[in-house]
Design a protein around this motif. Structure first.
Motif, PDB file in Angstrom:
ATOM      1  N   ASN A 100     -40.857   6.865 -13.475  1.00 51.09           N
ATOM      2  CA  ASN A 100     -39.406   6.964 -13.456  1.00 51.09           C
ATOM      3  C   ASN A 100     -38.879   5.913 -12.477  1.00 51.09           C
ATOM      4  N   LEU A 101     -37.985   5.059 -12.962  1.00 52.79           N
ATOM      5  CA  LEU A 101     -37.521   3.946 -12.119  1.00 52.79           C
ATOM      6  C   LEU A 101     -36.698   4.386 -10.909  1.00 52.79           C
ATOM      7  N   PHE A 102     -36.217   5.594 -10.931  1.00 55.54           N
ATOM      8  CA  PHE A 102     -35.507   6.064  -9.737  1.00 55.54           C
ATOM      9  C   PHE A 102     -36.495   6.415  -8.622  1.00 55.54           C
ATOM     10  N   LEU A 149     -34.305   3.486 -20.517  1.00 58.03           N
ATOM     11  CA  LEU A 149     -34.527   3.933 -19.137  1.00 58.03           C
ATOM     12  C   LEU A 149     -34.628   5.435 -19.106  1.00 58.03           C
ATOM     13  N   SER A 150     -35.492   5.962 -18.318  1.00 60.43           N
ATOM     14  CA  SER A 150     -35.502   7.406 -18.149  1.00 60.43           C
ATOM     15  C   SER A 150     -36.730   7.860 -17.392  1.00 60.43           C
ATOM     16  N   ARG A 193     -39.323   4.408 -26.486  1.00 62.14           N
ATOM     17  CA  ARG A 193     -37.911   4.487 -26.134  1.00 62.14           C
ATOM     18  C   ARG A 193     -37.641   5.329 -24.878  1.00 62.14           C
ATOM     19  N   ARG A 194     -38.681   5.905 -24.315  1.00 57.70           N
ATOM     20  CA  ARG A 194     -38.554   6.631 -23.055  1.00 57.70           C
ATOM     21  C   ARG A 194     -39.680   6.159 -22.135  1.00 57.70           C
ATOM     22  N   ASP A 195     -39.476   6.315 -20.835  1.00 54.51           N
ATOM     23  CA  ASP A 195     -40.524   5.879 -19.896  1.00 54.51           C
ATOM     24  C   ASP A 195     -41.527   7.004 -19.684  1.00 54.51           C
ATOM     25  N   ILE A 196     -42.273   7.320 -20.739  1.00 52.17           N
ATOM     26  CA  ILE A 196     -43.213   8.443 -20.658  1.00 52.17           C
ATOM     27  C   ILE A 196     -44.531   8.019 -20.013  1.00 52.17           C
ATOM     28  N   VAL A 197     -44.927   6.769 -20.230  1.00 52.44           N
ATOM     29  CA  VAL A 197     -46.228   6.318 -19.701  1.00 52.44           C
ATOM     30  C   VAL A 197     -46.062   5.328 -18.548  1.00 52.44           C
ATOM     31  N   THR A 210     -34.808  -2.466  -9.910  1.00 54.16           N
ATOM     32  CA  THR A 210     -34.953  -2.310 -11.370  1.00 54.16           C
ATOM     33  C   THR A 210     -34.353  -0.999 -11.869  1.00 54.16           C
ATOM     34  N   TYR A 211     -34.084  -0.025 -10.963  1.00 52.35           N
ATOM     35  CA  TYR A 211     -33.381   1.168 -11.459  1.00 52.35           C
ATOM     36  C   TYR A 211     -31.922   0.845 -11.762  1.00 52.35           C
ATOM     37  N   GLU A 212     -31.421  -0.268 -11.222  1.00 59.59           N
ATOM     38  CA  GLU A 212     -30.069  -0.718 -11.574  1.00 59.59           C
ATOM     39  C   GLU A 212     -30.081  -1.473 -12.900  1.00 59.59           C
ATOM     40  N   SER A 213     -31.048  -2.374 -13.037  1.00 57.79           N
ATOM     41  CA  SER A 213     -31.044  -3.273 -14.191  1.00 57.79           C
ATOM     42  C   SER A 213     -31.751  -2.693 -15.399  1.00 57.79           C
ATOM     43  N   GLY A 214     -32.658  -1.762 -15.179  1.00 52.79           N
ATOM     44  CA  GLY A 214     -33.440  -1.227 -16.286  1.00 52.79           C
ATOM     45  C   GLY A 214     -34.628  -2.094 -16.662  1.00 52.79           C
ATOM     46  N   TRP A 215     -34.843  -3.199 -15.915  1.00 50.75           N
ATOM     47  CA  TRP A 215     -35.916  -4.139 -16.255  1.00 50.75           C
ATOM     48  C   TRP A 215     -37.207  -3.678 -15.569  1.00 50.75           C
TER      49      TRP A 215
END
Lengths: 560, 166
Positions: free
Chosen positions: A58-60, B15-16, A51-55, A79-84
């Protein structure tokens, strides 16, 4: 220091090449952008891993742009806009750490799809420059080396094997397989045991599966899952010939002369320091779309359109392993054949697949290439199962009604799923290029992905989904649904650096060596001109072992 | 689709960033301004005497603020959680926490009718379930009460630290 071979990426293909070269005595550097997470550090932490982008990055900071058609024009969205996210397991061992491990060999006809089925309008299908017979010894080697458990069974569409059976028996199975088998047979469908990249027995430094109930999306804590990290990098490290550099991002490969790469320009992701790493040979294994991006980003005066891109084919014809999926619920009050307690047992696998529709030749439906079906339970993650479908008549359910709904869902039913894998036809609107404006935090242009599927793929997916729904109906499942869409799964991507015999129409030769630059290889799934109708992983392992063998021959020749 | 709109309309994807740190990225002023409202909403969604544990007994509000204050949490969603709570306060003239149960139900159902409000309540629901059903190492799901209610348990090995702090 100049290494014999430098490999960019530590996933399935990077690990297989590294293993082969290190065992043969060559000095190898494997560069991995992500960090190292060791076996004993993995846990089944749903919040962190799922549920988090740990592996993944960071999309930003690191992202792609995705082109979609809006009112007839292609519009790119970061993809930092869409989350995909199009990242998959950016740690040592890559996404092989997190696979479910349902593996299949491609069929001999998958290597000659164009010859077998002819042109399909709007699709860029070509035959492979190698045959199944050439890859078969490496499928067998991968089976033994990385450890694939299963049971060899007769089926007209099962690819031929050079050994009589798998090196290990199948993993333990939930009783639901009895219900699947009986239902399939009643419908004249042949259920097969799924080969799985999970050990059912101890193997060297790796322990057998302990049936944690949380396999796909998680790292394995016994070493049973046949990841690149466990199966290949650990033994490669044991040779003393491997230098594993984690937290190392490769910005570009530098070809200081036309026909050879000299060094990789890398940046330490912790300190930000840049350096050059020199080697005799270079292997790109960063996952298909990222491998093409690295070569495009490596353009210079000798290679103005990107490294190894004299054909103009670099980045083109991306394909995905996709098809569709569906689901139904098995309820306590209407369960047939098996006991509810046995159904609710946690951890054992649903090792069942169907190959009956891999090729379709029917008087009414016609003749076309079909696909593979896999059965599995719905992912057992607790938060995601609790969070879904909590609406009634357009309103959210909360309070006591929510509690009752959740307890009923979790204790009186279990959902069974099917996933379909059929060919993603390569086409002119599915590719990766460099985005002209967006750059990642290291200052490198990001990959711009255009991801249009071919309408034929949806027809095939829908055809198979209907058949699968019938199986679920026969099993007595309720609330059955299926979904076939052209949205690609970001974790199963191939193509972009096609191999072929003609340098004018392909990036790589039949050994996955760049036509233009002989000391450069691409070992991941980027080489695949078509992807077959199975998940790619076994083919990636097998082909990378073949590429490794060829590189050993080349290095031997150079040294004599 | 612009990111803000995308988030408000609801994302299928988590996202994060992956950086972990102990210092909260949420200004304490923002927490103070919204805590009572968010707590009242969580306690309404997850009341006492239910078949699943209550927001109060599982310290879901503390979990929520620790979670959105963590560096692993998406910065835009963090802002949305605070903004959505302030919007509810404006709609209810700052009285939401002191409303009766039936008044709270009415207020939340009315908020749900707006696309923005529905998305915000869904986000609070997600954050609450993340507490109830994640590993107790995150401070909620105390004594595995959430898991016991559903007879569904996290796998082994369990995490020893939050967010894979290696």
């Amino acid at each position: 220091m100049k290494y014999d071979v430098l490999i960019v990426g530590s996933g399935a293909s990077g690990g297989a090449v590294a293993y082969t070269l290190c065992k043969a005595g060559y000095k190898v550097a494997v560069l991995e952008k992500g960090r190292l997470i060791q076996r004993e550090e993995f846990s089944k932490d749903e919040l962190a891993y799922c549920r988090r982008d740990i592996v993944t990055p960071n999309l930003f900071e690191e992202y792609h742009t995705i082109e979609e058609k809006v009112e007839g024009k292609w519009v790119a969205t970061p993809t930092y806009e869409s989350g995909w996210s199009f990242w998959n397991g950016n740690i040592v061992g890559g996404s092989s750490n997190f696979m479910s491990g349902m593996l299949h060999r491609m069929h001999p006809d998958d290597f000659r799809l164009k010859s077998k089925y002819g042109e399909i309008r709007g699709a860029n299908v070509v035959d492979w420059p190698i045959s199944y017979e050439e890859l078969e010894p490496y499928y067998t080697l991968a089976e033994e080396l990385v450890g694939i458990s299963g049971k060899a069974e007769e089926h007209p569409y099962e690819p031929p094997r050079s050994t009589s059976d798998f090196p290990q028996p199948p993993t333990k199975e939930n009783d639901v397989v009895k219900l699947i088998d009986k239902s399939c047979r009643h419908l004249n469908i042949v259920p097969l045991v799924t080969p799985r990249a999970v050990l059912s027995q101890d193997k060297g430094h790796r322990n057998a599966c302990y049936y944690s109930n949380f396999c796909g999306s998680y790292g394995c804590s016994s070493g049973a899952k046949s990841s690149s990290r466990e199966a290949l990098l650990k033994p490669a490290l044991a040779t003393g010939n491997l230098t594993l550099m984690s937290n190392t991002y490769v910005k570009k490969l530098h070809a200081g002369k036309k026909e050879a790469v000299e060094y990789a320009l890398v940046v330490n992701t912790i300190t930000g320091k840049e350096k050059k790493i020199f080697a005799k040979m270079f292997v790109v294994a960063a996952q298909a779309h990222e491998s093409a991006r690295l070569l495009l980003n490596s353009a210079n005066r000798y290679h103005p359109d990107g490294l190894a891109n004299s054909s103009g084919e670099l980045g083109k014809n991306l394909v995905f392993s996709a098809g569709g999926s569906g689901q139904g619920e098995l309820h306590q009050d209407s369960l047939k054949e098996i006991k509810f307690e046995a159904l609710m047992q946690t951890g054992f696998f649903v090792n069942r697949s169907i190959l009956d529709w891999y090729f379709v030749d029917h008087w009414w439906d016609g003749k076309f290439k079909g696909g593979l079906v896999e059965f599995m339970f719905e992912h057992q993650n607790i938060i995601s199962r609790a969070r879904k479908d909590n609406e009634e008549e357009g309103h959210m359910v909360w309070g006591k009604a929510l509690g009752e709904k959740l307890v009923k869902r979790f204790t009186q039913s279990k959902s069974i799923r099917f996933e379909i894998f059929n060919d993603w036809l390569p086409n002119d609107n599915c590719f990766v290029a460099l985005d002209p404006t967006h750059k990642d935090k290291y200052g490198m242009p990001v990959g711009k992905l255009r991801l249009e599927g071919h309408p034929h793929d949806l027809k095939v997916g829908s055809y198979i989904a209907k058949k699968c729904e019938k199986v679920l109906e026969e099993m007595g499942a309720k609330n059955i649904y299926s979904s076939v869409s052209s949205a690609p799964p970001q974790n199963l991507v191939a193509g972009g650096c096609r191999f072929g015999n003609d340098p004018k129409t392909s990036v790589l030769n039949k050994y996955c060596q760049a036509h233009d630059v002989p000391n450069l290889f691409v070992a991941d799934a980027a080489f695949m001109p078509t992807g077959g109708s199975v998940p790619y992983t076994w083919t990636i392992y097998a082909n990378a072992l073949r590429v490794g063998d060829y590189m050993v021959q080349q290095l031997k020749r150079k040294n004599t | 689709m612009k990111r803000r709109n995308f988030l408000i309309l609801g994302s299928l994807f988590g996202l994060s960033s992956h950086l972990s740190g102990k210092r909260s990225l949420l200004p304490s002023k923002q927490q103070k301004e919204t805590e009572a409202t968010i707590q009242a909403v969580q306690e309404h969604l997850f009341p006492e005497g239910n078949t699943i544990p209550s927001a109060k007994s599982m310290q879901l509000t503390q979990f929520l603020f620790e979670t959105i204050g963590d560096q692993s949490y998406d910065r835009d969603i963090r802002a949305f959680v605070i903004e959505g709570a302030k919007e509810l306060q404006i709609r209810e003239k700052g009285r939401f926490p002191s409303l009766s149960m039936s008044q709270k139900e009415k207020a939340l159902r009315a908020y749900e009718k707006t696309e923005y409000g529905k998305s915000w309540i869904e986000r609070i629901m997600t954050l609450s379930m993340e507490g109830l059903f994640s590993d107790p190492v995150y401070g909620s799901n105390i004594q595995e009460s959430g898991w016991k209610a559903l007879r569904a348990y996290g796998g082994q090995p369990r995490p020893r630290t939050r967010y894979i702090a290696l």
